[in-house]
Scaffold this motif. Structure first.
Motif, PDB file in Angstrom:
ATOM      1  N   THR A 122      18.092  20.042 -40.116  1.00  0.00           N
ATOM      2  CA  THR A 122      19.425  19.871 -40.692  1.00  0.00           C
ATOM      3  C   THR A 122      20.058  21.192 -41.093  1.00  0.00           C
ATOM      4  OG1 THR A 122      18.454  19.503 -42.873  1.00  0.00           O
ATOM      5  CG2 THR A 122      18.941  17.561 -41.544  1.00  0.00           C
ATOM      6  N   GLU A 123      19.261  22.252 -41.243  1.00  0.00           N
ATOM      7  CA  GLU A 123      19.809  23.533 -41.682  1.00  0.00           C
ATOM      8  C   GLU A 123      19.489  24.679 -40.723  1.00  0.00           C
ATOM      9  OE1 GLU A 123      18.679  24.438 -45.656  1.00  0.00           O
ATOM     10  OE2 GLU A 123      19.901  22.848 -46.523  1.00  0.00           O
ATOM     11  N   GLY A 124      18.901  24.389 -39.578  1.00  0.00           N
ATOM     12  CA  GLY A 124      18.587  25.477 -38.652  1.00  0.00           C
ATOM     13  C   GLY A 124      17.556  25.067 -37.630  1.00  0.00           C
ATOM     14  N   VAL A 125      16.500  25.884 -37.487  1.00  0.00           N
ATOM     15  CA  VAL A 125      15.450  25.592 -36.519  1.00  0.00           C
ATOM     16  C   VAL A 125      14.066  25.740 -37.148  1.00  0.00           C
ATOM     17  CG1 VAL A 125      16.761  26.251 -34.462  1.00  0.00           C
ATOM     18  CG2 VAL A 125      15.445  27.989 -35.690  1.00  0.00           C
ATOM     19  N   GLY A 126      13.130  24.981 -36.608  1.00  0.00           N
ATOM     20  CA  GLY A 126      11.728  25.154 -36.931  1.00  0.00           C
ATOM     21  C   GLY A 126      11.031  25.749 -35.719  1.00  0.00           C
ATOM     22  N   GLY A 182      -8.574  19.740 -39.938  1.00  0.00           N
ATOM     23  CA  GLY A 182      -9.992  19.763 -40.205  1.00  0.00           C
ATOM     24  C   GLY A 182     -10.858  19.735 -38.960  1.00  0.00           C
ATOM     25  N   GLN A 183     -10.230  19.816 -37.775  1.00  0.00           N
ATOM     26  CA  GLN A 183     -10.961  19.781 -36.507  1.00  0.00           C
ATOM     27  C   GLN A 183     -10.586  20.981 -35.626  1.00  0.00           C
ATOM     28  OE1 GLN A 183     -10.190  15.971 -34.745  1.00  0.00           O
ATOM     29  NE2 GLN A 183     -11.253  14.834 -36.347  1.00  0.00           N
ATOM     30  N   ASN A 184     -10.348  22.108 -36.277  1.00  0.00           N
ATOM     31  CA  ASN A 184     -10.015  23.356 -35.580  1.00  0.00           C
ATOM     32  C   ASN A 184      -8.677  23.326 -34.857  1.00  0.00           C
ATOM     33  OD1 ASN A 184     -12.457  24.159 -36.512  1.00  0.00           O
ATOM     34  ND2 ASN A 184     -13.464  24.320 -34.527  1.00  0.00           N
ATOM     35  N   ASN A 185      -7.784  22.422 -35.255  1.00  0.00           N
ATOM     36  CA  ASN A 185      -6.421  22.405 -34.734  1.00  0.00           C
ATOM     37  C   ASN A 185      -5.482  22.908 -35.822  1.00  0.00           C
ATOM     38  OD1 ASN A 185      -6.974  21.182 -32.137  1.00  0.00           O
ATOM     39  ND2 ASN A 185      -7.369  19.288 -33.269  1.00  0.00           N
ATOM     40  N   THR A 186      -4.671  23.881 -35.483  1.00  0.00           N
ATOM     41  CA  THR A 186      -3.794  24.521 -36.467  1.00  0.00           C
ATOM     42  C   THR A 186      -2.364  24.549 -35.946  1.00  0.00           C
ATOM     43  OG1 THR A 186      -5.619  25.947 -37.183  1.00  0.00           O
ATOM     44  CG2 THR A 186      -3.400  26.617 -37.832  1.00  0.00           C
ATOM     45  N   GLU A 187      -1.408  24.356 -36.849  1.00  0.00           N
ATOM     46  CA  GLU A 187       0.009  24.486 -36.504  1.00  0.00           C
ATOM     47  C   GLU A 187       0.692  25.366 -37.546  1.00  0.00           C
ATOM     48  OE1 GLU A 187       4.096  21.853 -35.772  1.00  0.00           O
ATOM     49  OE2 GLU A 187       2.128  20.862 -35.838  1.00  0.00           O
ATOM     50  N   ILE A 188       1.285  26.453 -37.080  1.00  0.00           N
ATOM     51  CA  ILE A 188       2.062  27.352 -37.930  1.00  0.00           C
ATOM     52  C   ILE A 188       3.539  27.092 -37.645  1.00  0.00           C
ATOM     53  CG2 ILE A 188       2.434  29.738 -38.650  1.00  0.00           C
ATOM     54  CD1 ILE A 188      -0.477  28.926 -38.858  1.00  0.00           C
ATOM     55  N   THR A 189       4.330  26.827 -38.680  1.00  0.00           N
ATOM     56  CA  THR A 189       5.752  26.545 -38.500  1.00  0.00           C
ATOM     57  C   THR A 189       6.587  27.427 -39.416  1.00  0.00           C
ATOM     58  OG1 THR A 189       5.254  24.229 -37.973  1.00  0.00           O
ATOM     59  CG2 THR A 189       7.542  24.776 -38.482  1.00  0.00           C
ATOM     60  N   LEU A 190       7.619  28.036 -38.854  1.00  0.00           N
ATOM     61  CA  LEU A 190       8.587  28.804 -39.636  1.00  0.00           C
ATOM     62  C   LEU A 190       9.911  28.072 -39.615  1.00  0.00           C
ATOM     63  CD1 LEU A 190       6.465  31.054 -38.626  1.00  0.00           C
ATOM     64  CD2 LEU A 190       8.279  32.660 -39.214  1.00  0.00           C
ATOM     65  N   TYR A 191      10.470  27.843 -40.795  1.00  0.00           N
ATOM     66  CA  TYR A 191      11.765  27.185 -40.921  1.00  0.00           C
ATOM     67  C   TYR A 191      12.830  28.258 -41.165  1.00  0.00           C
ATOM     68  CZ  TYR A 191       8.648  23.220 -41.544  1.00  0.00           C
ATOM     69  OH  TYR A 191       7.663  22.285 -41.371  1.00  0.00           O
ATOM     70  N   ILE A 192      13.742  28.389 -40.210  1.00  0.00           N
ATOM     71  CA  ILE A 192      14.751  29.443 -40.253  1.00  0.00           C
ATOM     72  C   ILE A 192      16.140  28.837 -40.424  1.00  0.00           C
ATOM     73  CG2 ILE A 192      15.772  31.392 -39.018  1.00  0.00           C
ATOM     74  CD1 ILE A 192      12.858  31.840 -39.703  1.00  0.00           C
ATOM     75  N   PRO A 193      16.833  29.115 -41.542  1.00  0.00           N
ATOM     76  CA  PRO A 193      18.212  28.645 -41.688  1.00  0.00           C
ATOM     77  C   PRO A 193      19.130  29.400 -40.728  1.00  0.00           C
ATOM     78  CG  PRO A 193      17.257  29.306 -43.809  1.00  0.00           C
ATOM     79  CD  PRO A 193      16.359  29.838 -42.742  1.00  0.00           C
ATOM     80  N   CYS A 194      19.913  28.676 -39.947  1.00  0.00           N
ATOM     81  CA  CYS A 194      20.851  29.319 -39.018  1.00  0.00           C
ATOM     82  C   CYS A 194      21.868  28.297 -38.543  1.00  0.00           C
ATOM     83  CB  CYS A 194      20.107  29.929 -37.826  1.00  0.00           C
ATOM     84  SG  CYS A 194      19.278  28.716 -36.785  1.00  0.00           S
ATOM     85  N   SER A 195      22.891  28.790 -37.878  1.00  0.00           N
ATOM     86  CA  SER A 195      23.904  27.914 -37.299  1.00  0.00           C
ATOM     87  C   SER A 195      23.480  27.513 -35.897  1.00  0.00           C
ATOM     88  CB  SER A 195      25.261  28.629 -37.235  1.00  0.00           C
ATOM     89  OG  SER A 195      25.703  28.970 -38.529  1.00  0.00           O
ATOM     90  N   ILE A 196      23.594  26.215 -35.583  1.00  0.00           N
ATOM     91  CA  ILE A 196      23.333  25.718 -34.233  1.00  0.00           C
ATOM     92  C   ILE A 196      24.678  25.513 -33.553  1.00  0.00           C
ATOM     93  CG2 ILE A 196      22.303  23.868 -32.870  1.00  0.00           C
ATOM     94  CD1 ILE A 196      20.441  23.331 -35.252  1.00  0.00           C
ATOM     95  N   ILE A 197      24.853  26.147 -32.402  1.00  0.00           N
ATOM     96  CA  ILE A 197      26.162  26.162 -31.750  1.00  0.00           C
ATOM     97  C   ILE A 197      26.224  25.216 -30.556  1.00  0.00           C
ATOM     98  CG2 ILE A 197      27.803  27.644 -30.513  1.00  0.00           C
ATOM     99  CD1 ILE A 197      26.825  29.954 -32.219  1.00  0.00           C
ATOM    100  N   ASN A 216      24.454  15.153 -41.485  1.00  0.00           N
ATOM    101  CA  ASN A 216      24.625  15.191 -42.939  1.00  0.00           C
ATOM    102  C   ASN A 216      23.997  16.450 -43.552  1.00  0.00           C
ATOM    103  OD1 ASN A 216      25.207  14.019 -45.596  1.00  0.00           O
ATOM    104  ND2 ASN A 216      22.988  13.763 -45.737  1.00  0.00           N
ATOM    105  N   ASN A 217      24.787  17.132 -44.390  1.00  0.00           N
ATOM    106  CA  ASN A 217      24.327  18.324 -45.127  1.00  0.00           C
ATOM    107  C   ASN A 217      23.915  19.489 -44.227  1.00  0.00           C
ATOM    108  OD1 ASN A 217      24.730  17.572 -47.829  1.00  0.00           O
ATOM    109  ND2 ASN A 217      22.850  16.354 -47.827  1.00  0.00           N
ATOM    110  N   CYS A 218      24.423  19.520 -42.992  1.00  0.00           N
ATOM    111  CA  CYS A 218      24.201  20.713 -42.146  1.00  0.00           C
ATOM    112  C   CYS A 218      25.201  21.781 -42.586  1.00  0.00           C
ATOM    113  CB  CYS A 218      24.372  20.368 -40.668  1.00  0.00           C
ATOM    114  SG  CYS A 218      23.132  19.250 -40.022  1.00  0.00           S
ATOM    115  N   ASN A 219      25.006  22.294 -43.801  1.00  0.00           N
ATOM    116  CA  ASN A 219      26.017  23.148 -44.414  1.00  0.00           C
ATOM    117  C   ASN A 219      25.997  24.588 -43.924  1.00  0.00           C
ATOM    118  OD1 ASN A 219      23.711  24.035 -45.762  1.00  0.00           O
ATOM    119  ND2 ASN A 219      24.154  22.825 -47.588  1.00  0.00           N
ATOM    120  N   LYS A 220      25.142  24.891 -42.948  1.00  0.00           N
ATOM    121  CA  LYS A 220      25.180  26.220 -42.320  1.00  0.00           C
ATOM    122  C   LYS A 220      25.735  26.149 -40.902  1.00  0.00           C
ATOM    123  CE  LYS A 220      21.312  28.045 -45.025  1.00  0.00           C
ATOM    124  NZ  LYS A 220      22.181  28.880 -45.871  1.00  0.00           N
ATOM    125  N   LEU A 221      26.077  24.935 -40.472  1.00  0.00           N
ATOM    126  CA  LEU A 221      26.602  24.720 -39.135  1.00  0.00           C
ATOM    127  C   LEU A 221      28.077  25.118 -39.083  1.00  0.00           C
ATOM    128  CD1 LEU A 221      25.324  23.497 -36.554  1.00  0.00           C
ATOM    129  CD2 LEU A 221      26.332  21.313 -37.216  1.00  0.00           C
TER     130      LEU A 221
END
Length: 276
Positions: A122-126, A182-197, A216-221
């Protein structure tokens, strides 16, 4: 290394020593560069140079690097939200984030898979990287960060990839999360606020009945370009669809944006104070 090379009894041993020396030099240089980058950002020398660009171009560019550098026993995948996904942010910093994520994953993934991708929020990209191979059982996020940040001379010289990712996201008013199963599976996620065009042509809404609160509430769009597959002919509810999109100044509507069946448009553009 000069003494060791002089003691080599075959060309094969000599080449192995040269390759090892070259790899160690590269690892050390990378560690120094990452440390300088971390120190620079921490000291406040960080400024985003925002411009519109398709994040898919960065994703597939780094995927090509990943395919060259990963182990033969590792499968690679990309997960993208659309064929074209234009955001307004710093293209170079997005590229760095993808590189840091795969650098971290390659170190610990000798078999299994590495997946790189993104999704809209809602506010950018993951931006995320999923991989197997890291022993993260019974570790919390801080322990994982420490584990990956400290040098491990048994493998290659580890660098500061995750700490750089976390620092970059925080400087951009975002955040980073680490999820393990817990089974050697890992996910790293960065949430970046930005405008989606631009959502591209694969954003298909032909079967959507309820579009309420969609943005709703995409206030950086700032701009929305609704492509041909953004089909609303079956939609009956568009209430609060663009609610509180306070910076939205342009909506490009295509012919399939159909309101014939809509019975509820209440507060559809509520809070869209800059929309002309």
């Amino acid at each position: 290394f000069g003494q060791i090379i002089g003691q080599c009894t075959s060309e094969e041993e000599r080449q192995l020593c040269l390759d090892t020396m070259s790899q160690n030099n590269d690892d050390l240089l990378k560690y120094i560069n990452d440390l300088l980058e971390y120190s620079s950002i921490s000291a406040g020398y960080f400024q985003l140079r925002k411009e519109p660009f398709d994040i898919n171009e960065q994703l597939y560019s780094v995927k090509a690097i990943l395919d060259v550098r990963k182990s033969d026993a590792v499968e690679t995948n990309v997960e993208c939200m659309a064929d074209r996904f234009v955001i307004e942010w710093d293209k170079e910093e997005i590229h760095k984030i993808f590189i840091y994520l795969i650098d971290n994953a390659i170190k610990v993934t000798k078999t299994g898979s590495i997946s790189l991708g993104y999704y809209g929020t809602t506010e950018g990209v993951g931006i995320f990287c999923k991989y197997t191979g890291a022993d993260t059982t019974s570790k919390d996020e801080n322990e994982i960060m420490d584990c990956f940040a400290k040098p491990d001379f048994d493998e290659s010289l580890n660098s500061l990839e995750l700490r750089l990712c976390k620092l970059l996201s925080e400087k951009a008013d975002g955040q980073m999360s680490i999820d393990t199963d817990g089974q050697n599976n890992t996910e790293i996620t960065l949430y970046i606020p930005c405008s989606i065009i631009d959502f591209g042509n694969n954003f298909d809404t032909s079967n959507v009945l309820d579009a309420s609160y969609m943005f709703n509430n995409c206030n950086k769009l700032t701009t929305i370009d609704l492509k041909e597959k953004f089909n609303t002919e079956k939609v009956t509810n568009m209430s609060y669809m663009f609610n509180n999109c306070s910076k939205l100044n342009t909506i490009n509507l295509r012919e399939k944006f159909d309101t014939t069946q809509v019975t509820n448009m209440s507060y559809m553009f509520n809070g869209c104070s800059t929309l002309g």
